[in-house]
Design an enzyme around this catalytic site. Structure first.
Site, mmCIF file in Angstrom:
data_model
loop_
_atom_site.group_PDB
_atom_site.id
_atom_site.type_symbol
_atom_site.label_atom_id
_atom_site.label_comp_id
_atom_site.label_asym_id
_atom_site.label_seq_id
_atom_site.Cartn_x
_atom_site.Cartn_y
_atom_site.Cartn_z
ATOM 1 N N GLU A 27 59.665 -35.926 14.741
ATOM 2 C CA GLU A 27 59.793 -34.541 14.247
ATOM 3 C C GLU A 27 60.533 -33.685 15.272
ATOM 4 O OE1 GLU A 27 55.988 -32.958 12.980
ATOM 5 O OE2 GLU A 27 55.408 -34.850 12.040
ATOM 6 N N ASP B 61 62.424 -31.195 17.408
ATOM 7 C CA ASP B 61 63.096 -29.892 17.428
ATOM 8 C C ASP B 61 62.871 -29.305 18.817
ATOM 9 O OD1 ASP B 61 60.396 -29.102 17.095
ATOM 10 O OD2 ASP B 61 60.703 -28.407 15.049
ATOM 11 N N HIS C 103 58.029 -31.881 19.357
ATOM 12 C CA HIS C 103 58.339 -30.462 19.171
ATOM 13 C C HIS C 103 58.392 -29.869 20.583
ATOM 14 C CE1 HIS C 103 57.834 -30.670 14.872
ATOM 15 N NE2 HIS C 103 56.646 -31.216 15.009
ATOM 16 N N ASN D 6 50.938 -40.937 14.245
ATOM 17 C CA ASN D 6 51.907 -39.890 14.577
ATOM 18 C C ASN D 6 51.194 -38.686 15.202
ATOM 19 O OD1 ASN D 6 54.635 -38.792 14.267
ATOM 20 N ND2 ASN D 6 53.783 -37.431 12.698
ATOM 21 N N GLU E 231 48.013 -36.708 13.744
ATOM 22 C CA GLU E 231 47.392 -35.685 14.605
ATOM 23 C C GLU E 231 45.865 -35.777 14.696
ATOM 24 O OE1 GLU E 231 48.980 -31.920 13.302
ATOM 25 O OE2 GLU E 231 51.036 -32.633 13.454
HETATM 26 O O1 9MR Z 1 57.341 -28.224 8.562
HETATM 27 C C1 9MR Z 1 56.113 -28.216 7.863
HETATM 28 C C2 9MR Z 1 55.864 -26.839 7.285
HETATM 29 O O2 9MR Z 1 56.787 -26.582 6.254
HETATM 30 C C3 9MR Z 1 54.443 -26.742 6.765
HETATM 31 O O3 9MR Z 1 54.186 -25.421 6.376
HETATM 32 C C4 9MR Z 1 53.465 -27.189 7.833
HETATM 33 C C5 9MR Z 1 52.066 -27.137 7.302
HETATM 34 O O4 9MR Z 1 51.122 -27.445 8.245
HETATM 35 O O5 9MR Z 1 53.762 -28.506 8.237
HETATM 36 C C6 9MR Z 1 55.010 -28.578 8.835
HETATM 37 O O6 9MR Z 1 55.244 -29.884 9.309
HETATM 38 C C7 9MR Z 1 54.325 -30.369 10.305
HETATM 39 C C8 9MR Z 1 54.207 -31.846 10.102
HETATM 40 O O7 9MR Z 1 53.824 -32.117 8.784
HETATM 41 C C9 9MR Z 1 53.223 -32.455 11.089
HETATM 42 N N1 9MR Z 1 53.536 -32.108 12.442
HETATM 43 C C10 9MR Z 1 53.777 -30.684 12.695
HETATM 44 C C11 9MR Z 1 54.819 -30.132 11.724
HETATM 45 C C12 9MR Z 1 55.109 -28.699 12.061
HETATM 46 O O8 9MR Z 1 53.988 -27.904 11.864
#
Ligand code: 9MR
Length: 471
Positions: A270, A272, A243, A207, A165
């Site tokens: 990722e 969803d 997402h 990513n 990101e």
């Molecule tokens: O799913 C993850 C969540 O449990 C955490 O709290 C969060 C913290 O920022 O990160 C989420 O996963 C993220 C991933 O690492 C990177 N892309 C976005 C995902 C959703 O926020």
């Protein structure tokens, strides 16, 4: 959580997606029939297409038997949802903690699942001490972090999200401001080079999210990947988080394809999807991946709706009780539908050297071939994709494809063959895994090259000494 998908997405121009139907997967260990199949789990059905189907996993849930029951039945790739992030693995500077992540890796190894590592660098989920660093101190801390974490998991990770990101939302197409970005624009390539040195066998991915169509952000990333490829910065894959808030954009597949055409693997990392057309949306994502020969697999971001970070949106394939949803069925059906054979570049592009490949020492067969060439050029570089069809009646066992590069073009790296020498009269020789071309079958190979203005393709090709037609 600042980047939830907006259901309405900007759709720019649709680009024609070219799929290499009928091409035998030359870069993958798994060979299969590209037509419909009938697996009964996500992982098995994806595997029949040479792909993987994965999920994010939380270490804390591995003691829940409903959770692990679905995990081990349906999925053959695992991404730790949080356990490999910087705050989890290096809570104090120089003190590494791998307990939770090791638990997930051990589970994967015990159940024949592969691992995606996530994420070596990110502006979020940094430990407090790193958030306070800047400049050279932060840059050195980043390098040390990557070296240690990728080193700890060396040989156990299929692909690492090396940088997560790093591009800005909106129309700029530029980098996101962050403490890492402020250490200098080259921080991303330093991260990739460091990761390659620490674990040379892992695929190294960039990513990001909101990159699902052709838009300013995805184009910014595209330009970075193209630049990395042209300069030999090690990058093997691009992750599209996906997402989604409904159907994927109409140019979703075209977007994957344009990255694939740069010579990188593409992965859905990722996935969803919320909204009433969830089942169709999932199927569309699967179909797009199966239509792109370098789309290696799909990971959903959690197992049950109750496992999702998108609380209340129910964006996953299983309900809170672990029952299969309509979206599960549409996903499985799409995985069992038609697909393009997988053909992903190997991790380390073979070095351009003067030593011939041992498997090519006694070429046999040949005599009738057709070569299709696609050139993608930019100001100083190009990628060239070649498909070689055996149009004869005998199998080719060990092949050399000879051609002359136009003046000024020099190969810097390649995939699915060794190329020697790097300019002039070049011979591409098969790798150990793609030496045989059955009658009617084909192999795909390609290379990156620099150029000085002439981006023409080679005019003629010979396979094991016999001239090919050029399509
Ligand atoms: O799913 C993850 C969540 O449990 C955490 O709290 C969060 C913290 O920022 O990160 C989420 O996963 C993220 C991933 O690492 C990177 N892309 C976005 C995902 C959703 O926020």
């Amino acid at each position: 959580m600042s980047h939830r998908p907006t259901p309405r997405r900007v759709r720019l121009r649709a680009v024609l997606a070219l799929t290499a139907a009928g091409v035998i997967g030359a870069g993958a260990a798994i060979f299969f029939n590209g037509s419909a199949s009938a697996g009964t789990t996500l992982g098995a059905s994806a595997a029949e297409k040479g792909r993987y189907f994965g999920t994010a996993v939380a270490a804390g849930k591995l003691s829940n038997s409903t959770y692990t029951g679905i995990l081990d039945r349906e999925f053959n790739m695992i991404t730790p949802e949080n356990e490999m992030k910087w705050d989890a693995t290096e809570p104090s500077q120089g003190q590494f903690r791998y307990t939770s992540a090791d638990q997930i890796v051990a589970h994967a190894q015990a159940h024949g699942q592969r691992m995606r590592g996530h994420a070596l660098t990110w502006h979020q989920q940094q430990p407090g001490w790193a958030q306070q660093l800047s400049g050279t101190a932060l840059r050195n801390a980043m390098i040390n972090h990557i070296t240690n974490v990728a080193g700890h998991y060396k040989g156990k990770i299929y692909a690492w999200d090396v940088v997560n990101e790093a591009f800005a939302d909106g129309g700029s197409g530029g980098r996101r401001d962050s403490n890492l970005q402020r250490t200098g624009n080259d921080w991303i390539e330093v991260a990739f080079r460091t990761a390659r040195a620490a674990d040379p066998g892992a695929k190294l991915c960039y990513n990001d999210y909101n990159t699902d169509g052709i838009n300013a952000k995805s184009t910014g990333i595209y330009n970075m990947v193209r630049d990395f490829k042209s300069r030999g910065v090690p990058i093997d894959c691009v992750g599209f988080q996906s997402h989604l808030g409904g159907l994927p954009p109409s140019d979703y597949q075209a977007n994957l394809q344009r990255f694939a055409d740069l010579g990188v693997e593409v992965q859905i990392t990722e996935l969803d999807i919320s909204g009433s057309n969830q089942a169709t949306a999932y199927a569309n994502v699967v179909k797009a991946c199966l239509a792109v020969s370098r789309c290696a697999g799909i990971t959903v971001w959690g197992i049950r709706d109750s496992d999702s970070w998108r609380t209340g949106e129910n964006p996953l394939l299983f309900d809170a009780n672990g029952n299969k949803k309509a979206a599960y069925t549409s996903t499985l059906n799409a995985l069992n539908g038609p697909g393009t054979p997988i053909s992903t570049p190997p991790v380390s592009s073979p070095p351009v050297s003067s030593s011939p490949s041992p498997s090519a020492s006694v070429p046999q067969g040949g005599g009738a071939c057709r070569v299709t060439v696609t050139v993608n050029a930019w100001n100083t570089g190009l990628t060239e994709d070649l498909t070689v069809v055996n149009t004869g009646t005998a199998a080719v066992n060990g092949w050399s494809l000879a051609f002359t590069l136009p003046g000024g073009q020099t190969i810097t790296s390649g995939w699915n063959a060794t190329y020697t020498p790097a300019s002039g009269a070049v011979t591409a020789r098969n790798e150990s895994y793609n030496g045989t071309i059955a009658p009617g079958a084909s192999v795909s190979l390609g290379f990156q090259a620099t150029h000085t203005g002439n981006t023409a393709r080679p005019a003629a090709f010979t396979l094991n000494g016999a001239a090919c037609t050029v399509a």
